[in-house]
Design an enzyme around this catalytic site. Structure first.
Site, PDB file in Angstrom:
ATOM      1  N   TYR A 144      -2.329  12.314   1.504  1.00  0.00           N
ATOM      2  CA  TYR A 144      -2.816  12.315   0.125  1.00  0.00           C
ATOM      3  C   TYR A 144      -4.295  12.010   0.154  1.00  0.00           C
ATOM      4  O   TYR A 144      -4.707  11.030   0.785  1.00  0.00           O
ATOM      5  CB  TYR A 144      -2.073  11.259  -0.709  1.00  0.00           C
ATOM      6  N   ASP A 239     -10.248  11.022   6.454  1.00  0.00           N
ATOM      7  CA  ASP A 239     -10.106  10.358   5.158  1.00  0.00           C
ATOM      8  C   ASP A 239      -9.708   8.911   5.439  1.00  0.00           C
ATOM      9  O   ASP A 239      -8.538   8.615   5.688  1.00  0.00           O
ATOM     10  CB  ASP A 239      -9.063  11.073   4.298  1.00  0.00           C
ATOM     11  N   LYS A 267     -11.361   2.139  -1.821  1.00  0.00           N
ATOM     12  CA  LYS A 267     -10.582   0.897  -1.811  1.00  0.00           C
ATOM     13  C   LYS A 267     -11.408  -0.311  -1.362  1.00  0.00           C
ATOM     14  O   LYS A 267     -12.225  -0.838  -2.114  1.00  0.00           O
ATOM     15  CB  LYS A 267      -9.320   1.099  -0.965  1.00  0.00           C
TER      16      LYS A 267
END
Ligand code: KE4
Length: 427
Positions: A144, A239, A267
């Site tokens: 994702y 990623d 994050k």
């Protein structure tokens, strides 16, 4: 544990927010209960609006590696607030953040700040396409990378959680250049590049998958991607929105010693504020406007409040021994959960990389999305609800990660393992 006030708020929320939440996985839909509404959080604990206290292993889906509301971050933010919260103009703090990222993430020579991981990955794909002049890119089933159209194909996280194979609204055209391959299958990558490598701009990969549960890279997978990208002139994008500053200070690229051409971050880099970033080789990054022709922009990119928060967090992670301590805590939790699984006699496959872990309710080895999807999600839902009643807050999906932070005490960790032993025995 009463949840009346959460229930009331959930009813109110659903009248004005789709599904009552601002991000689907928060709705607890796949774990068969209504979501709890948080009141406050500090360290490794959160309290809901009914006054229930939990040991939190969601950690806001990754950012809370120091624990919630760490004083170093709060102090930095308080000091900034009176100087202004957003200018839309360059500031010294943005330079300091960029210098820090370039100093700790091995492959990053230049970096651009954005406001989410989605923006970071969307921009990195555009940059790779602009740099190579090619249009196709490869992603992996179950990875994702946020919700931009071209990346929302065979994605993990909420899509695999909610069983949404592809999203209405993503047009055929938008997804036409997205090639999806099985995670950890380097042969599939080489076969694809042999066939159409000269049309492929990039390979984007979660170097440790965190959105189909936690799935480590198979031996040689990351190295194989690096070699294949070198052979075909393809941009390798790691990623590291989850793994950045998580599995090592320099992320998975430091832990595994494989250098991507571009890295996306999110994050942890925001210290709990909305921050994403993408960076990498100077030669590629200088294709970005205003130096180069590839356009990318953002009103709140690099805003000083988020920058001081993220910088304070990263500086705290630079202290000696931090990652040894995260490893110790992660290993303690893994050992406790393995004892719990063994004593309960249940079938489960556990994975862990540093302070991110997952327990799959399957007897099979999990190495990709197909094997992860063999997990008994109904059993996970029962496990989640029972652990919630025990005061342990886990990710409300089999296909997310358990995050351990520096604030988790040995007592917190043992409480989770002990609760798991009781719950698994009764499942
Ligand atoms: P955001 O746009 O949510 O900041 O980042 C997207 C993203 C990109 N790359 C990776 C590897 C990610 O894990 C994410 C976002 N992760 C999900 C949970 N695994 C965020 C939680 C949510 O969607 O509410």
């Amino acid at each position: 544990m009463g949840h009346d006030r959460s229930g009331e708020l959930f009813l109110r929320a659903q009248r004005v927010i789709p599904g009552g939440v601002n991000s689907p996985v928060r709705a607890f839909k796949s774990v068969g209960c209504d979501p709890i509404f948080y009141e406050r959080a500090k360290g490794s604990h959160v309290w809901d609006v009914d006054g229930n206290e939990y040991v939190d292993f969601i950690g806001s889906w990754g950012p809370m590696i120091l624990g919630h509301a760490p004083d170093v971050v709060l102090d930095a933010v308080r000091a900034q607030l009176d100087r202004g919260t957003s200018f839309g103009a360059p500031t010294e703090i943005e330079v300091r953040m960029a210098e820090k990222v370039c100093s700790v993430v091995p492959s990053i020579e230049m970096v651009r700040m954005v406001s989410s991981g989605t923006e970071a990955t969307m921009s990195a794909i555009r940059l790779a396409r602009g740099y190579t002049g090619r249009e196709k890119f490869i992603k992996f089933d179950g990875n994702y990378h946020g919700h931009s159209d071209a990346l929302l194909v065979a994605a993990g996280s909420g899509l695999v959680t909610l069983g949404i194979p592809s999203t209405p609204g993503v047009t055929k055209g938008a997804a036409a250049d997205t090639i999806v391959l099985p995670y950890n299958d380097i042969d599939a990558v080489r076969t694809t590049l042999a066939r159409e490598g000269e049309q492929v701009a990039a390979i984007i990969v979660e170097p440790v998958a965190g959105n189909m549960g936690v799935v480590p890279p198979a031996e040689g997978f990351l190295e194989g991607l690096r070699d294949a990208c070198d052979e075909y002139g393809v941009v390798l994008i790691f990623d590291e929105v989850i793994t950045g500053f998580r599995v090592a200070l320099g992320g998975a690229q430091e832990r595994y010693g494989v250098m991507p051409d571009l890295t996306t971050l999110g994050k942890i880099i925001g210290g709990g504020f909305p921050v994403g970033a993408f960076g990498g080789k100077r030669e590629i990054m200088e294709h970005l406007a205003p130096v180069g022709p590839v356009y990318q922009a953002g009103t709140l990119s690099g805003n000083p409040v988020a920058m001081v928060a993220g910088l304070a967090l990263i500086e705290a992670l630079e202290r000696p021994g931090v990652y040894d301590e995260l490893e110790r805590k992660g290993a303690r939790l893994e050992a406790g959960l393995r004892r719990a699984v063994a004593s309960a006699g249940v079938e489960a496959f556990l994975t862990r990389v540093g302070s991110m872990a997952c327990m799959f309710f399957t007897a099979d080895e999990v190495r990709d999305c197909a094997s992860a999807s063999s997990s008994d999600t109904e059993r996970y839902a029962r496990y989640f609800r029972a652990m919630l009643d025990e005061g342990i807050l886990l990710a409300p999906s089999q296909f997310e990660a358990t995050f351990i932070g520096l604030a988790h005490s040995d007592d917190d960790i043992d409480a989770m393992a002990d609760a798991a032993a009781r719950v698994l025995a009764a499942l």
